[in-house]
Motif scaffolding. Structure first.
Motif, PDB file in Angstrom:
ATOM      1  N   PHE A 144      -6.927  -5.401   3.082  1.00 17.99           N
ATOM      2  CA  PHE A 144      -7.315  -4.678   1.907  1.00 17.99           C
ATOM      3  C   PHE A 144      -8.897  -4.243   1.872  1.00 17.99           C
ATOM      4  O   PHE A 144      -9.324  -3.185   1.861  1.00 17.99           O
ATOM      5  CB  PHE A 144      -7.650  -5.996   0.742  1.00 17.99           C
ATOM      6  CG  PHE A 144      -7.699  -5.827  -0.779  1.00 17.99           C
ATOM      7  CD1 PHE A 144      -7.028  -4.866  -1.499  1.00 17.99           C
ATOM      8  CD2 PHE A 144      -8.672  -5.941  -0.999  1.00 17.99           C
ATOM      9  CE1 PHE A 144      -7.196  -4.299  -2.739  1.00 17.99           C
ATOM     10  CE2 PHE A 144      -9.481  -5.862  -2.498  1.00 17.99           C
ATOM     11  CZ  PHE A 144      -8.678  -4.977  -3.020  1.00 17.99           C
ATOM     12  N   SER A 179      -5.168 -10.760   5.094  1.00 19.37           N
ATOM     13  CA  SER A 179      -4.966  -9.561   4.201  1.00 19.37           C
ATOM     14  C   SER A 179      -6.225  -9.471   3.961  1.00 19.37           C
ATOM     15  O   SER A 179      -5.906  -8.398   3.323  1.00 19.37           O
ATOM     16  CB  SER A 179      -3.466  -9.712   3.175  1.00 19.37           C
ATOM     17  OG  SER A 179      -2.829 -10.274   3.301  1.00 19.37           O
ATOM     18  N   TRP A 183      -8.616  -1.593   3.492  1.00 16.88           N
ATOM     19  CA  TRP A 183      -8.079   0.241   2.658  1.00 16.88           C
ATOM     20  C   TRP A 183      -9.236   0.508   1.658  1.00 16.88           C
ATOM     21  O   TRP A 183      -9.004   1.346   1.600  1.00 16.88           O
ATOM     22  CB  TRP A 183      -6.707  -0.241   2.513  1.00 16.88           C
ATOM     23  CG  TRP A 183      -6.162   0.427   1.218  1.00 16.88           C
ATOM     24  CD1 TRP A 183      -5.130   0.962   1.876  1.00 16.88           C
ATOM     25  CD2 TRP A 183      -5.614   0.917   0.474  1.00 16.88           C
ATOM     26  NE1 TRP A 183      -4.899   2.383   0.505  1.00 16.88           N
ATOM     27  CE2 TRP A 183      -5.366   1.170  -0.734  1.00 16.88           C
ATOM     28  CE3 TRP A 183      -6.629  -0.568  -1.503  1.00 16.88           C
ATOM     29  CZ2 TRP A 183      -5.567   1.749  -1.967  1.00 16.88           C
ATOM     30  CZ3 TRP A 183      -6.363  -0.218  -2.791  1.00 16.88           C
ATOM     31  CH2 TRP A 183      -5.333   0.933  -3.021  1.00 16.88           C
ATOM     32  N   ARG A 243      -6.601   3.264  -5.700  1.00 17.62           N
ATOM     33  CA  ARG A 243      -8.145   2.747  -4.945  1.00 17.62           C
ATOM     34  C   ARG A 243      -9.166   3.321  -5.248  1.00 17.62           C
ATOM     35  O   ARG A 243     -10.880   2.482  -5.529  1.00 17.62           O
ATOM     36  CB  ARG A 243      -8.035   3.230  -2.845  1.00 17.62           C
ATOM     37  CG  ARG A 243      -8.695   2.873  -2.358  1.00 17.62           C
ATOM     38  CD  ARG A 243      -8.577   3.893  -1.162  1.00 17.62           C
ATOM     39  NE  ARG A 243      -7.620   4.406  -0.866  1.00 17.62           N
ATOM     40  CZ  ARG A 243      -7.248   4.832   0.230  1.00 17.62           C
ATOM     41  NH1 ARG A 243      -7.543   3.912   1.915  1.00 17.62           N
ATOM     42  NH2 ARG A 243      -6.540   5.365   1.040  1.00 17.62           N
ATOM     43  N   TYR A 292       0.676  -0.930   0.086  1.00 16.47           N
ATOM     44  CA  TYR A 292      -0.129   0.224  -0.065  1.00 16.47           C
ATOM     45  C   TYR A 292       0.031   1.177   0.056  1.00 16.47           C
ATOM     46  O   TYR A 292       1.722   1.101   0.495  1.00 16.47           O
ATOM     47  CB  TYR A 292      -0.791  -0.297   1.470  1.00 16.47           C
ATOM     48  CG  TYR A 292      -1.834  -0.893   1.436  1.00 16.47           C
ATOM     49  CD1 TYR A 292      -2.999  -1.283   0.656  1.00 16.47           C
ATOM     50  CD2 TYR A 292      -1.427  -1.991   2.476  1.00 16.47           C
ATOM     51  CE1 TYR A 292      -3.946  -2.030   0.631  1.00 16.47           C
ATOM     52  CE2 TYR A 292      -2.399  -3.049   2.446  1.00 16.47           C
ATOM     53  CZ  TYR A 292      -3.438  -3.414   1.879  1.00 16.47           C
ATOM     54  OH  TYR A 292      -4.179  -4.499   1.592  1.00 16.47           O
ATOM     55  N   LEU A 302      -2.117   0.334  -4.541  1.00 17.23           N
ATOM     56  CA  LEU A 302      -1.703  -0.057  -4.011  1.00 17.23           C
ATOM     57  C   LEU A 302      -0.650  -0.969  -5.216  1.00 17.23           C
ATOM     58  O   LEU A 302      -1.462  -1.497  -6.415  1.00 17.23           O
ATOM     59  CB  LEU A 302      -2.999  -1.756  -4.085  1.00 17.23           C
ATOM     60  CG  LEU A 302      -2.838  -3.433  -4.275  1.00 17.23           C
ATOM     61  CD1 LEU A 302      -2.102  -3.250  -2.643  1.00 17.23           C
ATOM     62  CD2 LEU A 302      -3.780  -3.827  -4.173  1.00 17.23           C
TER      63      LEU A 302
END
Length: 151
Positions: free
Chosen positions: A131, A127, A134, A84, A61, A66
Motif C-alpha cells: 500500500f 499488504s 502504491w 491515490r 488496486y 484503491l
C-alpha cells in the motif's frame, strides 16, 4: 402431508439457499481477483467507539484507485473507491480491545488522510508495504492530498 415432511422440506430449501449464497460468494471473489492486486482489507465504515464500525472486505488496486469490496456482499461493484492522489499515509497502530476480535488476525490499523477526513483501514503488514509503495508510486507532479509521516 405430515408436519415432519413440511419441516424437512423447509430445511432442505433453506440449506439449498445457503449453499447457493456460498457458491455465489466464491464466484464473486474469483471475479474480483481475476486481474490480481487483491488483498484482505477492512474498513472502518463509521466512526464509533474503539472496536466498532469495522467491516471485513477485500481491496483491489485498479490503476489510480484503491477499490474496497464488502466480503459478504454479492455486488460486483466496489462499495468504496479512493483515488491515490487523494490519500496520504498518516500512521499505523495495533488493534486494541474489541478491534482484535473484529479484524483479521495479525492486521494493523492504518490511518490515511483524505479530502473528506481521516480513513481507518486494516491490513496485514505485508499488504501495508504494498500500500505504501502504491501511494509513493504516483506519477511525478501528482502529490498526495497531504503528506503524513512515513511518506
Amino acid at each position: 402431508m405430515p408436519l415432519w415432511q413440511w419441516i424437512a422440506d423447509a430445511a432442505g430449501v433453506v440449506l439449498l439457499l445457503v449453499l447457493c449464497y456460498a457458491i455465489a460468494l466464491v464466484v464473486r471473489r474469483r471475479f474480483i481477483q481475476r486481474n490480481g492486486g487483491t488483498f484482505e482489507l477492512s474498513h472502518r465504515a463509521r466512526s464509533a467507539p474503539t472496536g466498532r464500525g469495522w467491516v471485513l472486505g477485500v481491496g483491489r488496486y485498479s490503476g489510480e484507485t484503491l477499490q474496497w469490496f464488502r466480503i459478504f456482499s454479492l455486488s460486483p461493484r466496489p462499495r468504496r473507491t479512493w483515488r491515490r492522489t487523494g490519500l496520504a499515509y498518516l500512521g499505523r497502530r495495533e488493534p486494541e480491545g474489541n478491534e482484535q476480535m473484529s479484524l483479521y488476525a495479525d492486521h494493523v490499523i492504518v490511518t490515511c488522510g483524505s479530502e473528506l477526513g481521516d480513513i481507518d483501514l486494516a491490513m496485514s503488514p505485508s499488504s501495508l508495504v504494498g500500500f505504501q509503495s502504491w501511494l509513493e508510486a504516483a506519477p511525478p507532479g501528482q502529490g498526495t492530498a497531504r503528506q503524513g509521516p512515513g511518506l
